[in-house]
Design a protein around this motif. Structure first.
Motif, PDB file in Angstrom:
ATOM      1  N   GLY A 193     -48.837 -40.202   5.566  1.00  0.00           N
ATOM      2  CA  GLY A 193     -47.726 -39.258   5.430  1.00  0.00           C
ATOM      3  C   GLY A 193     -48.129 -38.023   4.650  1.00  0.00           C
ATOM      4  N   SER A 194     -48.914 -38.221   3.586  1.00  0.00           N
ATOM      5  CA  SER A 194     -49.389 -37.102   2.777  1.00  0.00           C
ATOM      6  C   SER A 194     -50.270 -36.169   3.597  1.00  0.00           C
ATOM      7  CB  SER A 194     -50.174 -37.636   1.570  1.00  0.00           C
ATOM      8  OG  SER A 194     -50.719 -36.584   0.817  1.00  0.00           O
ATOM      9  N   VAL A 195     -51.159 -36.765   4.402  1.00  0.00           N
ATOM     10  CA  VAL A 195     -52.049 -35.968   5.259  1.00  0.00           C
ATOM     11  C   VAL A 195     -51.252 -35.194   6.304  1.00  0.00           C
ATOM     12  CG1 VAL A 195     -53.846 -36.104   7.024  1.00  0.00           C
ATOM     13  CG2 VAL A 195     -54.050 -37.456   4.944  1.00  0.00           C
ATOM     14  N   MET A 196     -50.335 -35.891   6.989  1.00  0.00           N
ATOM     15  CA  MET A 196     -49.563 -35.258   8.052  1.00  0.00           C
ATOM     16  C   MET A 196     -48.715 -34.102   7.528  1.00  0.00           C
ATOM     17  SD  MET A 196     -50.348 -36.717  10.887  1.00  0.00           S
ATOM     18  CE  MET A 196     -49.028 -36.095  11.905  1.00  0.00           C
ATOM     19  N   PHE A 197     -48.051 -34.327   6.389  1.00  0.00           N
ATOM     20  CA  PHE A 197     -47.207 -33.281   5.808  1.00  0.00           C
ATOM     21  C   PHE A 197     -48.056 -32.103   5.348  1.00  0.00           C
ATOM     22  CE2 PHE A 197     -44.820 -31.360   2.238  1.00  0.00           C
ATOM     23  CZ  PHE A 197     -43.667 -31.006   2.924  1.00  0.00           C
ATOM     24  N   GLY A 198     -49.202 -32.413   4.731  1.00  0.00           N
ATOM     25  CA  GLY A 198     -50.092 -31.352   4.273  1.00  0.00           C
ATOM     26  C   GLY A 198     -50.609 -30.512   5.428  1.00  0.00           C
ATOM     27  N   LEU A 199     -51.006 -31.170   6.526  1.00  0.00           N
ATOM     28  CA  LEU A 199     -51.487 -30.444   7.706  1.00  0.00           C
ATOM     29  C   LEU A 199     -50.392 -29.576   8.310  1.00  0.00           C
ATOM     30  CD1 LEU A 199     -53.554 -33.248   9.496  1.00  0.00           C
ATOM     31  CD2 LEU A 199     -54.470 -31.182   8.451  1.00  0.00           C
ATOM     32  N   PHE A 200     -49.176 -30.129   8.373  1.00  0.00           N
ATOM     33  CA  PHE A 200     -48.054 -29.392   8.953  1.00  0.00           C
ATOM     34  C   PHE A 200     -47.760 -28.122   8.150  1.00  0.00           C
ATOM     35  CE2 PHE A 200     -43.492 -28.481   9.277  1.00  0.00           C
ATOM     36  CZ  PHE A 200     -43.362 -28.347  10.639  1.00  0.00           C
TER      37      PHE A 200
ATOM     38  N   GLY B 289     -66.270 -36.644   9.170  1.00  0.00           N
ATOM     39  CA  GLY B 289     -65.358 -35.509   9.068  1.00  0.00           C
ATOM     40  C   GLY B 289     -66.113 -34.208   8.840  1.00  0.00           C
ATOM     41  N   PHE B 290     -67.194 -34.270   8.051  1.00  0.00           N
ATOM     42  CA  PHE B 290     -68.024 -33.086   7.802  1.00  0.00           C
ATOM     43  C   PHE B 290     -68.699 -32.623   9.087  1.00  0.00           C
ATOM     44  CE2 PHE B 290     -72.320 -31.444   6.823  1.00  0.00           C
ATOM     45  CZ  PHE B 290     -71.961 -30.269   6.177  1.00  0.00           C
TER      46      PHE B 290
ATOM     47  N   SER C  44     -56.216 -38.159   2.482  1.00  0.00           N
ATOM     48  CA  SER C  44     -57.362 -38.485   3.332  1.00  0.00           C
ATOM     49  C   SER C  44     -58.557 -39.039   2.563  1.00  0.00           C
ATOM     50  CB  SER C  44     -57.801 -37.242   4.120  1.00  0.00           C
ATOM     51  OG  SER C  44     -58.278 -36.242   3.251  1.00  0.00           O
ATOM     52  N   ILE C  45     -58.638 -38.781   1.249  1.00  0.00           N
ATOM     53  CA  ILE C  45     -59.822 -39.208   0.492  1.00  0.00           C
ATOM     54  C   ILE C  45     -59.469 -40.053  -0.736  1.00  0.00           C
ATOM     55  CG2 ILE C  45     -61.869 -38.440  -0.776  1.00  0.00           C
ATOM     56  CD1 ILE C  45     -61.873 -35.923   0.973  1.00  0.00           C
ATOM     57  N   LEU C  46     -58.678 -39.497  -1.642  1.00  0.00           N
ATOM     58  CA  LEU C  46     -58.457 -40.155  -2.933  1.00  0.00           C
ATOM     59  C   LEU C  46     -57.767 -41.515  -2.809  1.00  0.00           C
ATOM     60  CD1 LEU C  46     -57.464 -37.164  -5.264  1.00  0.00           C
ATOM     61  CD2 LEU C  46     -59.675 -38.278  -4.986  1.00  0.00           C
TER      62      LEU C  46
ATOM     63  N   SER D  57     -59.077 -44.008  10.389  1.00  0.00           N
ATOM     64  CA  SER D  57     -58.269 -42.978  11.049  1.00  0.00           C
ATOM     65  C   SER D  57     -57.646 -42.016  10.043  1.00  0.00           C
ATOM     66  CB  SER D  57     -57.178 -43.628  11.898  1.00  0.00           C
ATOM     67  OG  SER D  57     -56.286 -44.364  11.096  1.00  0.00           O
ATOM     68  N   ILE D  58     -57.457 -42.477   8.817  1.00  0.00           N
ATOM     69  CA  ILE D  58     -56.916 -41.605   7.758  1.00  0.00           C
ATOM     70  C   ILE D  58     -58.037 -40.790   7.123  1.00  0.00           C
ATOM     71  CG2 ILE D  58     -55.746 -41.555   5.517  1.00  0.00           C
ATOM     72  CD1 ILE D  58     -54.291 -44.130   6.385  1.00  0.00           C
ATOM     73  N   LEU D  59     -59.156 -41.455   6.827  1.00  0.00           N
ATOM     74  CA  LEU D  59     -60.283 -40.797   6.156  1.00  0.00           C
ATOM     75  C   LEU D  59     -60.894 -39.662   6.970  1.00  0.00           C
ATOM     76  CD1 LEU D  59     -62.115 -43.832   4.541  1.00  0.00           C
ATOM     77  CD2 LEU D  59     -61.581 -41.706   3.349  1.00  0.00           C
ATOM     78  N   VAL D  60     -60.865 -39.786   8.306  1.00  0.00           N
ATOM     79  CA  VAL D  60     -61.506 -38.780   9.144  1.00  0.00           C
ATOM     80  C   VAL D  60     -60.807 -37.421   9.035  1.00  0.00           C
ATOM     81  CG1 VAL D  60     -60.199 -39.114  11.291  1.00  0.00           C
ATOM     82  CG2 VAL D  60     -62.636 -38.525  11.392  1.00  0.00           C
ATOM     83  N   ASN D  61     -59.587 -37.402   8.483  1.00  0.00           N
ATOM     84  CA  ASN D  61     -58.893 -36.133   8.269  1.00  0.00           C
ATOM     85  C   ASN D  61     -59.552 -35.287   7.177  1.00  0.00           C
ATOM     86  OD1 ASN D  61     -56.285 -36.021   9.961  1.00  0.00           O
ATOM     87  ND2 ASN D  61     -56.241 -38.090   9.130  1.00  0.00           N
ATOM     88  N   SER D  62     -60.579 -35.838   6.538  1.00  0.00           N
ATOM     89  CA  SER D  62     -61.355 -35.052   5.568  1.00  0.00           C
ATOM     90  C   SER D  62     -61.997 -33.847   6.245  1.00  0.00           C
ATOM     91  CB  SER D  62     -62.440 -35.929   4.927  1.00  0.00           C
ATOM     92  OG  SER D  62     -63.304 -36.459   5.914  1.00  0.00           O
TER      93      SER D  62
END
Length: 327
Positions: free
Chosen positions: A311-318, A197-198, A167-169, A130-135
């Motif tokens: 959290g990193s993904v959500m904040f970055g997207l926001f 994700g691609f 999402s990746i590293l 669920s985290i990785l798919v944000n790629s």
């Protein structure tokens, strides 16, 4: 007399403004609800197929092939969203042909993403997936730069960097570390999730080219039919048995109907009521719903790194989508 008329006119305008304001508030509220439900339903395919795979591995019974699960999802959707009557609207033959080709491509991209995700889900955890798919966001930006010659501003670099890290590293590095810095089936699962994700990114680019007049029901129907035909062809090619119980068939039908069909309907409705930026921002909480479902349904444990990553993904997207809306 004149003052009396002016007073009545002001009262009328005030009442009209109040009614419009209340209507707009209700519309915005409905839009937010549709967006939240879209995010909640969209998380179902991220988690529930894993419960079937886990159940069979515990019972030492034959595990249904992921292609079979995806096939059921699209067959159910193609039947449930089948149009009851043809549209009477006449369209230009050239435009109609182009639209049909785009719909087929949309179905192929969507089915490839779902298949890649489900196969990868067999090898990794639902939380990780669920985290990785944000790629998808990272691929969308990269394709925008390479193909459409879009430019990334300095203020957009930081949120993009956060999304890449989250999402990746972090997920991939953690998996490599846990497997003594060697590639494993778990790592292959992560790769397939990122690949999904691609495909979802291509899905978004194709959808943008479609005419806004196309009904959501028709779009889901053609997309699902394409996905069903594609997965059926792959199953026949690789001689995969049609082995699935009635209970599993019912579960995957519901997952497909809610997680793909109804999700798209609610997403489009939210898009029309509250706009693209608000809808996408709320829809980004799919990751949160997926993690919650992983804990409740699969009893997966959430680590500190999972929280940091999400959290990193959500904040970055926001930050990134707020920045795009400002421009």
């Amino acid at each position: 007399m004149s003052n009396n008329l002016e007073s009545k006119h002001r009262t009328y305008l005030k009442q009209k403004f109040t009614v419009l304001s209340k209507f707009r508030n209700k519309t915005v509220g409905a839009g937010f609800i549709f967006a939240i439900f879209a995010a909640a339903f969209s998380a179902l395919p991220n988690v529930l197929p894993k419960s079937i795979l886990i159940e069979h591995s515990v019972d030492d019974t034959i595990i249904p092939n992921p292609m079979m699960l995806v096939f059921v999802i699209y067959v159910a959707n193609s039947l449930l969203f089948a149009p009851f009557r043809k549209s009477s609207r006449k369209t230009d033959k050239k435009t109609g042909k182009t639209t049909f080709v785009l719909l087929i491509l949309l179905g192929l991209a969507e089915a490839s993403g779902t298949l890649s995700y489900t196969v990868g889900l067999e090898e990794t955890t639902a939380t990780n997936a669920s985290i990785l798919v944000n790629s998808e966001t990272v691929f969308a930006i990269l394709l925008g730069v390479m193909i459409f010659r879009e430019k990334i501003g300095r203020q957009e670099m930081f949120p993009l960097f956060l999304i890449v890290i989250g999402s990746i590293l972090i997920p991939v590095t953690t998996d490599i570390y846990n497997n003594d810095w060697q590639l494993s089936d778990f790592m292959m699962g992560d790769f397939l999730i990122a690949l999904s994700g691609f495909f979802y990114c291509l899905d978004t680019f194709i959808a943008k080219k479609l005419d806004d007049s196309i009904k959501t029901r028709h779009l889901v129907h053609v997309m699902s039919c394409t996905g069903a035909v594609m997965t059926l062809g792959l199953m026949l090619l690789f001689q995969i048995p049609f082995d699935i119980s009635l209970e599993e068939f019912s579960l995957m039908s519901v997952v497909g109907f809610l997680g793909i069909g109804i999700t798209m309907v609610f997403f489009v409705m939210a898009l029309r009521l509250i706009g693209a930026v608000r809808t996408v921002l709320i829809y980004s909480t799919t990751t949160v719903f997926s993690i919650v479902y992983s804990v409740l349904v699969l009893s997966e444990s959430i680590t500190i790194l999972n929280i940091v990553s999400a959290g990193s993904v959500m904040f970055g997207l926001f930050v990134l989508r707020n920045r795009i809306s400002a421009d």
